[in-house]
Design a protein around this motif. Structure first.
Motif, mmCIF file in Angstrom:
data_model
loop_
_atom_site.group_PDB
_atom_site.id
_atom_site.type_symbol
_atom_site.label_atom_id
_atom_site.label_comp_id
_atom_site.label_asym_id
_atom_site.label_seq_id
_atom_site.Cartn_x
_atom_site.Cartn_y
_atom_site.Cartn_z
ATOM 1 N N LYS A 41 0.827 -1.207 0.000
ATOM 2 C CA LYS A 41 0.000 0.000 0.000
ATOM 3 C C LYS A 41 0.862 1.257 0.000
ATOM 4 O O LYS A 41 0.537 2.242 -0.654
ATOM 5 C CB LYS A 41 -0.934 0.014 1.216
ATOM 6 C CG LYS A 41 -2.085 -0.935 1.109
ATOM 7 C CD LYS A 41 -3.058 -0.436 0.065
ATOM 8 C CE LYS A 41 -4.406 -1.051 0.247
ATOM 9 N NZ LYS A 41 -5.370 -0.533 -0.699
ATOM 10 N N ASP A 46 -1.116 4.530 -1.655
ATOM 11 C CA ASP A 46 -2.416 4.574 -0.998
ATOM 12 C C ASP A 46 -2.309 4.938 0.480
ATOM 13 O O ASP A 46 -3.290 5.361 1.081
ATOM 14 C CB ASP A 46 -3.126 3.227 -1.124
ATOM 15 C CG ASP A 46 -3.509 2.919 -2.564
ATOM 16 O OD1 ASP A 46 -3.618 3.868 -3.357
ATOM 17 O OD2 ASP A 46 -3.682 1.732 -2.885
ATOM 18 N N LEU A 47 -1.157 4.742 1.069
ATOM 19 C CA LEU A 47 -0.919 5.065 2.474
ATOM 20 C C LEU A 47 0.292 5.968 2.590
ATOM 21 O O LEU A 47 1.202 5.905 1.771
ATOM 22 C CB LEU A 47 -0.650 3.799 3.294
ATOM 23 C CG LEU A 47 -1.814 2.904 3.622
ATOM 24 C CD1 LEU A 47 -1.319 1.666 4.363
ATOM 25 C CD2 LEU A 47 -2.836 3.606 4.469
ATOM 26 N N GLU A 48 0.295 6.763 3.652
ATOM 27 C CA GLU A 48 1.452 7.592 3.982
ATOM 28 C C GLU A 48 1.829 7.300 5.428
ATOM 29 O O GLU A 48 0.969 6.919 6.225
ATOM 30 C CB GLU A 48 1.113 9.067 3.817
ATOM 31 C CG GLU A 48 0.814 9.457 2.391
ATOM 32 C CD GLU A 48 0.487 10.927 2.266
ATOM 33 O OE1 GLU A 48 0.618 11.656 3.264
ATOM 34 O OE2 GLU A 48 0.089 11.333 1.168
ATOM 35 N N GLY A 50 2.258 9.184 7.876
ATOM 36 C CA GLY A 50 1.474 9.990 8.806
ATOM 37 C C GLY A 50 0.110 9.406 9.110
ATOM 38 O O GLY A 50 -0.509 9.764 10.108
ATOM 39 N N ASP A 51 -0.376 8.503 8.277
ATOM 40 C CA ASP A 51 -1.679 7.881 8.521
ATOM 41 C C ASP A 51 -1.678 7.048 9.799
ATOM 42 O O ASP A 51 -2.716 6.848 10.416
ATOM 43 C CB ASP A 51 -2.084 6.999 7.344
ATOM 44 C CG ASP A 51 -2.394 7.795 6.091
ATOM 45 O OD1 ASP A 51 -2.655 9.017 6.219
ATOM 46 O OD2 ASP A 51 -2.369 7.206 4.995
ATOM 47 N N PHE A 52 -0.524 6.552 10.202
ATOM 48 C CA PHE A 52 -0.431 5.747 11.421
ATOM 49 C C PHE A 52 -0.120 6.576 12.662
ATOM 50 O O PHE A 52 -0.332 6.130 13.773
ATOM 51 C CB PHE A 52 0.662 4.672 11.272
ATOM 52 C CG PHE A 52 0.314 3.632 10.270
ATOM 53 C CD1 PHE A 52 -0.636 2.675 10.549
ATOM 54 C CD2 PHE A 52 0.946 3.597 9.038
ATOM 55 C CE1 PHE A 52 -0.965 1.702 9.623
ATOM 56 C CE2 PHE A 52 0.632 2.637 8.102
ATOM 57 C CZ PHE A 52 -0.328 1.684 8.397
ATOM 58 N N ARG A 54 -0.974 10.074 13.187
ATOM 59 C CA ARG A 54 -1.741 11.296 13.406
ATOM 60 C C ARG A 54 -2.423 11.241 14.757
ATOM 61 O O ARG A 54 -2.925 10.215 15.192
ATOM 62 C CB ARG A 54 -2.786 11.469 12.317
ATOM 63 C CG ARG A 54 -2.168 11.850 11.021
ATOM 64 C CD ARG A 54 -3.198 12.399 10.072
ATOM 65 N NE ARG A 54 -2.537 12.642 8.800
ATOM 66 C CZ ARG A 54 -2.993 12.275 7.633
ATOM 67 N NH1 ARG A 54 -4.155 11.682 7.553
ATOM 68 N NH2 ARG A 54 -2.329 12.532 6.532
#
Length: 63
Positions: A41, A46-48, A50-52, A54
């Motif tokens: 991903k 599709d993912l960065e 920072g998505d985990f 934040r």
């Protein structure tokens, strides 16, 4: 490759690991498959990271 084929391949890999290697091998294959999915991903964009990490907001104020 469609998601159905990917799911089929993952299910077969987990089935073979569980049958031939026992429950420990089943868990190892499942964990490595999940890590590979997340890495894929990231590679697709599709993912960065920072998505985990934040900080969520609760009650209108940051934690």
């Amino acid at each position: 490759m469609s998601m159905a084929v990917v799911g089929l391949a993952a299910g077969m890999a987990l089935g073979f690991a569980g049958y031939f290697g026992g429950f420990g091998a089943f868990l190892l294959v499942a964990a490595l498959g999940a890590i590979g999915f997340v890495v894929g991903k990231f590679a697709d964009g599709d993912l960065e990271p920072g998505d985990f990490f934040r900080v969520g907001e609760r009650g209108g104020r940051p934690r």
